[in-house]
Design an enzyme around this catalytic site. Sequence first.
Site, PDB file in Angstrom:
ATOM      1  N   ARG A  91      58.696  82.620  46.496  1.00 44.07           N
ATOM      2  CA  ARG A  91      58.995  82.661  47.932  1.00 44.07           C
ATOM      3  C   ARG A  91      58.667  81.316  48.540  1.00 44.07           C
ATOM      4  O   ARG A  91      57.666  80.692  48.175  1.00 44.07           O
ATOM      5  CB  ARG A  91      58.120  83.715  48.632  1.00 44.07           C
ATOM      6  CG  ARG A  91      58.442  85.134  48.283  1.00 44.07           C
ATOM      7  CD  ARG A  91      57.303  86.039  48.639  1.00 44.07           C
ATOM      8  NE  ARG A  91      56.080  85.653  47.913  1.00 44.07           N
ATOM      9  CZ  ARG A  91      54.881  86.165  48.140  1.00 44.07           C
ATOM     10  NH1 ARG A  91      54.700  87.047  49.083  1.00 44.07           N
ATOM     11  NH2 ARG A  91      53.839  85.770  47.433  1.00 44.07           N
ATOM     12  N   ASN A 104      66.178  91.157  45.070  1.00 49.19           N
ATOM     13  CA  ASN A 104      66.335  90.621  46.428  1.00 49.19           C
ATOM     14  C   ASN A 104      67.017  91.631  47.349  1.00 49.19           C
ATOM     15  O   ASN A 104      66.628  91.790  48.508  1.00 49.19           O
ATOM     16  CB  ASN A 104      67.124  89.306  46.394  1.00 49.19           C
ATOM     17  CG  ASN A 104      66.209  88.108  46.215  1.00 49.19           C
ATOM     18  OD1 ASN A 104      65.005  88.268  46.014  1.00 49.19           O
ATOM     19  ND2 ASN A 104      66.757  86.912  46.275  1.00 49.19           N
ATOM     20  N   PHE A 132      56.670  94.308  52.406  1.00 50.83           N
ATOM     21  CA  PHE A 132      58.042  94.234  52.950  1.00 50.83           C
ATOM     22  C   PHE A 132      58.375  95.414  53.834  1.00 50.83           C
ATOM     23  O   PHE A 132      59.497  95.895  53.880  1.00 50.83           O
ATOM     24  CB  PHE A 132      59.066  94.013  51.819  1.00 50.83           C
ATOM     25  CG  PHE A 132      59.110  92.573  51.428  1.00 50.83           C
ATOM     26  CD1 PHE A 132      58.052  91.989  50.762  1.00 50.83           C
ATOM     27  CD2 PHE A 132      60.176  91.766  51.785  1.00 50.83           C
ATOM     28  CE1 PHE A 132      58.043  90.636  50.449  1.00 50.83           C
ATOM     29  CE2 PHE A 132      60.193  90.409  51.484  1.00 50.83           C
ATOM     30  CZ  PHE A 132      59.111  89.854  50.808  1.00 50.83           C
ATOM     31  N   LEU A 133      57.355  95.892  54.540  1.00 48.48           N
ATOM     32  CA  LEU A 133      57.558  96.952  55.532  1.00 48.48           C
ATOM     33  C   LEU A 133      57.114  96.455  56.905  1.00 48.48           C
ATOM     34  O   LEU A 133      56.673  97.247  57.730  1.00 48.48           O
ATOM     35  CB  LEU A 133      56.766  98.208  55.143  1.00 48.48           C
ATOM     36  CG  LEU A 133      57.351  99.081  54.031  1.00 48.48           C
ATOM     37  CD1 LEU A 133      56.482 100.319  53.807  1.00 48.48           C
ATOM     38  CD2 LEU A 133      58.785  99.512  54.346  1.00 48.48           C
ATOM     39  N   CYS A 163      67.999  83.023  50.880  1.00 49.93           N
ATOM     40  CA  CYS A 163      68.204  83.948  49.759  1.00 49.93           C
ATOM     41  C   CYS A 163      68.749  85.319  50.151  1.00 49.93           C
ATOM     42  O   CYS A 163      69.831  85.697  49.723  1.00 49.93           O
ATOM     43  CB  CYS A 163      66.897  84.111  48.998  1.00 49.93           C
ATOM     44  SG  CYS A 163      66.250  82.538  48.442  1.00 49.93           S
ATOM     45  N   ARG A 165      67.356  77.780  57.539  1.00 53.97           N
ATOM     46  CA  ARG A 165      68.586  78.453  57.134  1.00 53.97           C
ATOM     47  C   ARG A 165      68.538  79.945  57.480  1.00 53.97           C
ATOM     48  O   ARG A 165      67.570  80.632  57.159  1.00 53.97           O
ATOM     49  CB  ARG A 165      68.820  78.260  55.621  1.00 53.97           C
ATOM     50  CG  ARG A 165      69.331  76.868  55.320  1.00 53.97           C
ATOM     51  CD  ARG A 165      69.450  76.638  53.834  1.00 53.97           C
ATOM     52  NE  ARG A 165      68.153  76.507  53.194  1.00 53.97           N
ATOM     53  CZ  ARG A 165      67.993  76.295  51.890  1.00 53.97           C
ATOM     54  NH1 ARG A 165      69.037  76.206  51.108  1.00 53.97           N
ATOM     55  NH2 ARG A 165      66.785  76.173  51.382  1.00 53.97           N
TER      56      ARG A 165
HETATM   57  C1  UGA Z   1      62.814  85.738  48.768  1.00 53.08           C
HETATM   58  C2  UGA Z   1      62.099  86.648  47.760  1.00 53.08           C
HETATM   59  O1  UGA Z   1      60.943  87.234  48.378  1.00 53.08           O
HETATM   60  C3  UGA Z   1      61.660  85.857  46.523  1.00 53.08           C
HETATM   61  O2  UGA Z   1      61.080  86.740  45.568  1.00 53.08           O
HETATM   62  C4  UGA Z   1      62.892  85.174  45.915  1.00 53.08           C
HETATM   63  O3  UGA Z   1      62.554  84.371  44.793  1.00 53.08           O
HETATM   64  C5  UGA Z   1      63.552  84.293  46.948  1.00 53.08           C
HETATM   65  O4  UGA Z   1      63.919  85.099  48.105  1.00 53.08           O
HETATM   66  C6  UGA Z   1      64.766  83.671  46.328  1.00 53.08           C
HETATM   67  O5  UGA Z   1      65.682  84.414  45.937  1.00 53.08           O
HETATM   68  O6  UGA Z   1      64.771  82.453  46.107  1.00 53.08           O
HETATM   69  P1  UGA Z   1      62.001  83.940  50.615  1.00 53.08           P
HETATM   70  O7  UGA Z   1      63.409  84.039  51.132  1.00 53.08           O
HETATM   71  O8  UGA Z   1      61.409  82.601  50.370  1.00 53.08           O
HETATM   72  O9  UGA Z   1      61.878  84.754  49.213  1.00 53.08           O
HETATM   73  O10 UGA Z   1      61.048  84.660  51.658  1.00 53.08           O
HETATM   74  P2  UGA Z   1      60.435  86.121  51.879  1.00 53.08           P
HETATM   75  O11 UGA Z   1      58.974  86.004  51.974  1.00 53.08           O
HETATM   76  O12 UGA Z   1      60.971  87.098  50.923  1.00 53.08           O
HETATM   77  O13 UGA Z   1      60.989  86.447  53.355  1.00 53.08           O
HETATM   78  C7  UGA Z   1      62.385  86.571  53.630  1.00 53.08           C
HETATM   79  C8  UGA Z   1      62.596  87.027  55.048  1.00 53.08           C
HETATM   80  O14 UGA Z   1      62.192  88.371  55.226  1.00 53.08           O
HETATM   81  C9  UGA Z   1      61.820  86.212  56.112  1.00 53.08           C
HETATM   82  O15 UGA Z   1      62.672  85.959  57.202  1.00 53.08           O
HETATM   83  C10 UGA Z   1      60.683  87.144  56.508  1.00 53.08           C
HETATM   84  O16 UGA Z   1      60.228  86.939  57.818  1.00 53.08           O
HETATM   85  C11 UGA Z   1      61.362  88.499  56.359  1.00 53.08           C
HETATM   86  N1  UGA Z   1      60.425  89.623  56.145  1.00 53.08           N
HETATM   87  C12 UGA Z   1      59.690  89.691  55.013  1.00 53.08           C
HETATM   88  C13 UGA Z   1      60.326  90.620  57.111  1.00 53.08           C
HETATM   89  O17 UGA Z   1      60.992  90.578  58.176  1.00 53.08           O
HETATM   90  N2  UGA Z   1      59.480  91.674  56.886  1.00 53.08           N
HETATM   91  C14 UGA Z   1      58.755  91.776  55.743  1.00 53.08           C
HETATM   92  O18 UGA Z   1      58.012  92.787  55.603  1.00 53.08           O
HETATM   93  C15 UGA Z   1      58.849  90.762  54.786  1.00 53.08           C
END
Ligand code: UGA
Length: 442
Positions: A154, A211, A252-253, A263, A330
Amino acid sequence: MHISVIGTGYVGLVTGACFAEFGLSVTCMDTDAQRIGKLEKGEVPFFEPGLTELVHKGIKENHLTFTSNLPKAVEDALVIFIAVGTPPRADGSADLSYVEEVGRGIAQHMKSYKVIATKSTVPVGTGERIRQVIKAHQTTPCRFDMVSNPEFLREGSAIEDFLRPNRVVIGADSDQAVAIMKDLYRPLYLIETPFVITDIASAEMIKYASNAFLATKISFINEIANLCEKVGADVQVVAKGMGLDRRIGPKFLHAGPGFGGSCFPKDLAALVQIGQESGERMEIAAKAAEVNDRQRRRMVEKIHAALGGLKGKTIGLLGLSFKPNTNDLRESPALAIAEGLIEKGAAIRAYDPEGLEEATKLLPGLQACKDAYDAAQGTDALVLMTEWNQFRNLDFVHIKQLARQPIFVDLRNVYEPDRIATLGFHYISVGRPPRGPNPAAS
Ligand code: UGA
């Protein structure tokens, strides 16, 4: 062992720096000579905690080198990782032209056995496709194996995720390639990391399915949050109650303005497209994306409703990156919401610790501020968009003096509603009842 990583974006550079940390000899290659020139001096082109230090260490210990010369990167390495971009096309499918170009380049310069491993997220079948591209373009016929080794890091915690992953997935059809890949990750055996050894197609699918599932979890809780607002329930408590069930899990909740980044939106669209091509409709993935788009619009409506209109109003935004600890904008929900507010006639004062300069280029309507308090000056509402640590302990007494009226919209549910209301604010969050009288309604 010598390895090369082609592509010095997030995934490529973190992979290279972390394998160098494992003690391997790593060459990172990119066609962008200017980028390589900076990396040679230890200048990392984006913000990722700990990465600059790791790159410096790798260079100093002679484990990490950079080049824009593909033949050199190919000749020296036993394993070549492909970590170039797979941007979305207009129809949502992944654009594999960069990946294929690298495949052709590798083919022309390989003179001995190589393992070619994809780290980029690529549609099922890409490993096979690259194999054919390489076979068709080899100038010196020699044996090689294809491997799918998807990355799960991440942004913002990339190094930790790479060095201490939940699992390592290796998809291959050759025992020799599996043995070589396992050898690369040997330091992870010591910390008992589970390894999933499978075929190439399943490994490619694991990445998309993971994902898409995580994105679906977020869209699901965001829908529940919206319903909580209607029925007077508190989504934080609901998520906690759900997450304690070990079959669901607490991660992720977190309800909020929707997911962003390079991603989840891209991978959902690609999965839907792969489904269409295979005659299998990916309805849940499609809906997860749709709910996410709606969630951003709802946040604009929420602010609009709280202020009784947006024309002529000034709104302060805290955080613009798609999540904390990155300057990546992005698909950032914060930017989409800012755009929606501007369209409806609001003036925006904004602050982000790392992404401000880039954000003002993308959205010239943003008024760049020097910190959270500067962003709060003369505002009709202050909105917490991205939960950077420095926004977790704001001085609300000070903000009340600076703002035109005390309305705080917390789109990440960081604060305790009653506490902020006690400080004299109308407090609005996501999936929880508002607190404190609304000065805009009187
Ligand atoms: C995500 C995956 O978590 C990684 O495992 C994966 O390797 C990566 O995509 C990828 O495919 O390269 P990333 O996009 O860096 O990682 O960030 P995340 O921490 O997953 O967050 C993604 C989005 O979801 C953010 O906008 C975050 O604010 C949101 N989010 C996350 C929520 O709104 N609620 C949550 O409970 C968790």
